[in-house]
Scaffold this active site. Sequence first.
Site, PDB file in Angstrom:
ATOM      1  N   ASP A   1      -2.130  -5.221   3.392  1.00  0.00           N
ATOM      2  CA  ASP A   1      -2.265  -5.592   4.802  1.00  0.00           C
ATOM      3  C   ASP A   1      -3.147  -6.829   4.996  1.00  0.00           C
ATOM      4  O   ASP A   1      -4.089  -7.080   4.240  1.00  0.00           O
ATOM      5  CB  ASP A   1      -2.867  -4.430   5.598  1.00  0.00           C
ATOM      6  CG  ASP A   1      -1.897  -3.274   5.741  1.00  0.00           C
ATOM      7  OD1 ASP A   1      -0.674  -3.506   5.628  1.00  0.00           O
ATOM      8  OD2 ASP A   1      -2.356  -2.138   5.962  1.00  0.00           O
TER       9      ASP A   1
ATOM     10  N   TYR B   1       1.874  -5.518  13.038  1.00  0.00           N
ATOM     11  CA  TYR B   1       0.724  -4.833  12.440  1.00  0.00           C
ATOM     12  C   TYR B   1      -0.150  -4.212  13.526  1.00  0.00           C
ATOM     13  O   TYR B   1      -0.440  -4.840  14.543  1.00  0.00           O
ATOM     14  CB  TYR B   1      -0.092  -5.817  11.614  1.00  0.00           C
ATOM     15  CG  TYR B   1      -1.141  -5.157  10.761  1.00  0.00           C
ATOM     16  CD1 TYR B   1      -0.800  -4.150   9.870  1.00  0.00           C
ATOM     17  CD2 TYR B   1      -2.478  -5.536  10.849  1.00  0.00           C
ATOM     18  CE1 TYR B   1      -1.759  -3.540   9.081  1.00  0.00           C
ATOM     19  CE2 TYR B   1      -3.440  -4.934  10.054  1.00  0.00           C
ATOM     20  CZ  TYR B   1      -3.073  -3.931   9.180  1.00  0.00           C
ATOM     21  OH  TYR B   1      -4.033  -3.317   8.404  1.00  0.00           O
TER      22      TYR B   1
ATOM     23  N   GLU C   1      -9.730  -4.961   4.906  1.00  0.00           N
ATOM     24  CA  GLU C   1      -9.513  -3.861   3.980  1.00  0.00           C
ATOM     25  C   GLU C   1      -8.335  -4.162   3.060  1.00  0.00           C
ATOM     26  O   GLU C   1      -8.388  -3.880   1.859  1.00  0.00           O
ATOM     27  CB  GLU C   1      -9.269  -2.562   4.754  1.00  0.00           C
ATOM     28  CG  GLU C   1      -9.253  -1.339   3.869  1.00  0.00           C
ATOM     29  CD  GLU C   1      -9.214  -0.038   4.659  1.00  0.00           C
ATOM     30  OE1 GLU C   1      -9.346   1.021   4.031  1.00  0.00           O
ATOM     31  OE2 GLU C   1      -9.057  -0.093   5.893  1.00  0.00           O
TER      32      GLU C   1
ATOM     33  N   GLU D   1       0.801  -1.230   0.000  1.00  0.00           N
ATOM     34  CA  GLU D   1       0.000   0.000   0.000  1.00  0.00           C
ATOM     35  C   GLU D   1       0.831   1.275   0.000  1.00  0.00           C
ATOM     36  O   GLU D   1       0.513   2.228  -0.698  1.00  0.00           O
ATOM     37  CB  GLU D   1      -0.930   0.050   1.221  1.00  0.00           C
ATOM     38  CG  GLU D   1      -2.100  -0.861   1.154  1.00  0.00           C
ATOM     39  CD  GLU D   1      -1.961  -2.007   2.135  1.00  0.00           C
ATOM     40  OE1 GLU D   1      -2.978  -2.460   2.649  1.00  0.00           O
ATOM     41  OE2 GLU D   1      -0.829  -2.447   2.367  1.00  0.00           O
TER      42      GLU D   1
ATOM     43  N   HIS E   1      -4.594 -11.967  13.999  1.00  0.00           N
ATOM     44  CA  HIS E   1      -3.281 -11.352  14.105  1.00  0.00           C
ATOM     45  C   HIS E   1      -2.752 -11.535  15.516  1.00  0.00           C
ATOM     46  O   HIS E   1      -3.452 -11.952  16.418  1.00  0.00           O
ATOM     47  CB  HIS E   1      -3.365  -9.849  13.814  1.00  0.00           C
ATOM     48  CG  HIS E   1      -3.870  -9.529  12.454  1.00  0.00           C
ATOM     49  ND1 HIS E   1      -3.318 -10.051  11.321  1.00  0.00           N
ATOM     50  CD2 HIS E   1      -4.895  -8.730  12.047  1.00  0.00           C
ATOM     51  CE1 HIS E   1      -3.966  -9.578  10.272  1.00  0.00           C
ATOM     52  NE2 HIS E   1      -4.932  -8.787  10.692  1.00  0.00           N
TER      53      HIS E   1
ATOM     54  N   ARG F   1      -3.324  -2.910  13.456  1.00  0.00           N
ATOM     55  CA  ARG F   1      -4.794  -3.008  13.484  1.00  0.00           C
ATOM     56  C   ARG F   1      -5.168  -4.440  13.836  1.00  0.00           C
ATOM     57  O   ARG F   1      -5.147  -5.325  12.991  1.00  0.00           O
ATOM     58  CB  ARG F   1      -5.393  -2.604  12.133  1.00  0.00           C
ATOM     59  CG  ARG F   1      -5.223  -1.133  11.814  1.00  0.00           C
ATOM     60  CD  ARG F   1      -6.047  -0.705  10.613  1.00  0.00           C
ATOM     61  NE  ARG F   1      -5.849   0.708  10.325  1.00  0.00           N
ATOM     62  CZ  ARG F   1      -4.983   1.186   9.434  1.00  0.00           C
ATOM     63  NH1 ARG F   1      -4.233   0.336   8.744  1.00  0.00           N
ATOM     64  NH2 ARG F   1      -4.862   2.484   9.231  1.00  0.00           N
TER      65      ARG F   1
ATOM     66  N   ASP G   1      -5.741  -7.807   6.609  1.00  0.00           N
ATOM     67  CA  ASP G   1      -7.048  -7.646   7.228  1.00  0.00           C
ATOM     68  C   ASP G   1      -8.067  -7.500   6.105  1.00  0.00           C
ATOM     69  O   ASP G   1      -7.729  -7.605   4.926  1.00  0.00           O
ATOM     70  CB  ASP G   1      -7.076  -6.456   8.196  1.00  0.00           C
ATOM     71  CG  ASP G   1      -6.724  -5.133   7.523  1.00  0.00           C
ATOM     72  OD1 ASP G   1      -6.623  -5.088   6.276  1.00  0.00           O
ATOM     73  OD2 ASP G   1      -6.534  -4.139   8.251  1.00  0.00           O
TER      74      ASP G   1
END
Length: 918
Positions: A99, A325, A103, A13, A372, A327, A101
């Site tokens: 990432d 990470y 999103e 990203e 995670h 989040r 997750d």
Amino acid sequence: MSTSTGRRLVIVESPAKAKTIAGYLGKDYDVEASVGHIRDLPNPSELPAEMKKGPYGKFAVDVDNGFEAYYVVDPDKKKKVAELKRLLKDADELLLATDEDREGEAIAWHLLEVLKPKVPVKRMVFHEITKEAIQRAATETRDLDTRLVDAQETRRILDRLYGYEVSPVLWRKVRQGLSAGRVQSVATRMVVERERERMAFRKASYWDVEGDFSPQGSPGQAFTARLSAVDAKRVATGRDFDDTGQLKGANVVHLDEATAHAIAEGVRAAAVSVTDVQEKPYTRRPSAPFTTSTLQQEASRKLRLSSKNAMRVAQRLYENGYITYMRTDSTTLSEAALTAARSQARDLYGAEYVPDSPRRYEKKVKNAQEAHEAIRPAGDRFRTPAQVAGELRGEEYALYELIWKRTVASQMADARGSTATVKLGATLADGRVVEFSASGTVITFRGFLAAYEEGRDDEAVARAERADEERRLPKLSTGVALEVLRAEADGHETSPPARYTEATLVKAMEEKGIGRPSTYAATVGTIQDRGYVRTRGSALIPTWLAFAVTRLLEEHFPKLVDYDFTAAMEEDLDRIANGDEGRVAWLKRFYFGDEATSIEGLRALVDDLGEIDARGISTIEIGDGIVVRVGRYGPYVEETVPAGVDAATGEVAEGASGESRRATINDDVAPDEMTPEKARELLEAAADDGRVLGQDPETGRDIVAKAGRYGPYVTEVLPEDLANLKGKSKIKPRTASLFKDMDLATLDLETALKLLSLPRVVGKDPESGEEITAQNGRYGPYLKKGTDSRSLQAEAQLFTITEEEALAIYAQPKQRGRAAAAPLKELGDDPVSGKPMLVKDGRFGPYVTDGETNATLRKDDDPESITPERGAELLAEKRAKGPTTRKRAAKKTAAKKTTARKTTARKTTAKKAAAKKA
């Protein structure tokens, strides 16, 4: 025919992450950043003309055909997409490394849909950016998880349906341009409800007695105790009163001032002895490692970082390989992390500070998701804060240290000690039996406290607990006689419920299951950006606008702002992510409803609103017949005086018309401070025609200071014969705004006359003979000589600048625009361009520049404390976006030219036809 190159294209990203990962993967990999999302749902107004009247016209989503979404590549990302396609042509394999997750999975899917690769595609996932983790992730790939994509796309479509159906209702009934959101509206409601509690709160006063005692003959062993019971009834404290100020319990005694003083006096003359001693072990466990929520809370308490800024700093630490990470809902640590934390605690504090087996924490927050790890230092061996001190500065260092301490402390031994509670008794001269209590904790082994102690939201409670833990009581036994060294009565008042801070709002949202780790910071930021919530210190205060919006939603969309319903939606999205629920079936039930289960859909809610009383929705009663109304231009307080009552005195007066009085409410008055008394104070000030400062000695006219819509100002009062002139004969009174550093309440006549004297003639140019005047304008103070204007540094110069100083300014070469201000901060050389990075203050706010690229600072970037790394990151993002294009404006211009040509052609044809006819 393409030739195999053996190259692999990795897409992440952010540019910062791309740079770090490229260094770990080597020359056979091309690592490029998508710079976030590359496409999204367009606004319906941006749809192609042929689609605006079709099934996509309302939402850019076809709700009648499987909720199919129409996505478009962001105009700013077209150059980036073209670059990715070019790199893909030379690649033998595509690794989507966004990432790990929902999103991130959705971003990977969008890349796949747009790039349409003809080479093998794999999903590369990792939760830390270290050499070992990245190289392992490049070989241990997986396929795209379409269930996670479905969950994220459902969330995106759900938010579009919610916002586009509900927001227009707010536009029509409250104010144009407002927005409603699935999570933001619920978060706003939480802040409003807390303020309502404060508005309804009525304080109660209560008294207690505190004394200092010591064993007789041993004044050096004095300790403090507080009155706890009178005649076997517990003495009331603040928690015994409800929000209306009433005592809740029956078996408690409420001390007033006189009684408390009488007891204090009686204790000083009474025989006091120990009636009970209890001692029990004290144990305290360390907190779990950080999740997204707890990191934001603790960063707010200890580092004074907003949720958004905490996540931005954490993002940089993650992308540069310092932490895992950021989040996550998980409190789990990997086996390697458990080993690293335990060995580091053992090395730094000793073997006795580490328990025999690792601590494992279970996540107990509602709707925990994503497999995670917790947020921790990256790597199989943690770097101590001392080891990264040369690499990290400011907020980045402070946040890393916080994460390191929390992680290591989570694997350390319990703090241990003992807590003693002592009760003292005495019989007063009037026969009343009183009891005092004292407690103290002695920590004999600090355990994890040697590394870290979690902060508290209520600082008063935290101070009291620390005082208890630091208080040592002397060795006492039952029956020991005590000497009274001091006994005093002490008065208290109950406090209203504390307002939310960013930390406590995030905590409450997590406990209710509202939102997700990736949305907390954005939600808190959104409700502030939308004008629903403002801050005072760290407290979140709802605006009157938020009251009106929340009331409308509560009365007409109660389900959509219901906490349990919102949390249930999160659970449903989890079910979609787990493959237990179909995306289309769920969206259909949410939007259209389900007759079989009597579930009413969103469309039916919007279509069947009935009559909404817009005035009633925007009216908040505050008592005594006074209301606050949220108007088109902001909130105001209003009082309607009944006919026959004088508005000023409240006395019956003949001829009173029953008209209402109004006054604007400024932002510095919080809703819970808007009492009837405060409202009348504002009404009286608004009714006043201004404060007469005196008369102008030259004209004899009154000079008045007033508070106007655009700020405080002074003006002169014209005589009636001049004030009534109209047309070309009309005379305007002299008027001048106050300087920024002036106070309307303390303004005097002398200063007012100086303001009214502006513009002031400073002198003349000896060469041209032109007058030089000092004036105050829209963009600040300036000098004017003919058409030549020069800026001044401060408003006060308008009164003091001399002819000589003015000529010196004009002797300088004229600069384009205002004089260049010194940079706010120097950040060193940019790693890409090699040129110095400066933080400057621009027309649209502070920005960072290297002389070639300018990047505006974000809302939570502090110009004073921004780091070189953050500056370089902003510049890199700006470069990745490329130059801003204005194709739409060009098309409009082209369209105008075409229209003009057609119009000219039509006119020419008409003239020729007329001539031919003649």
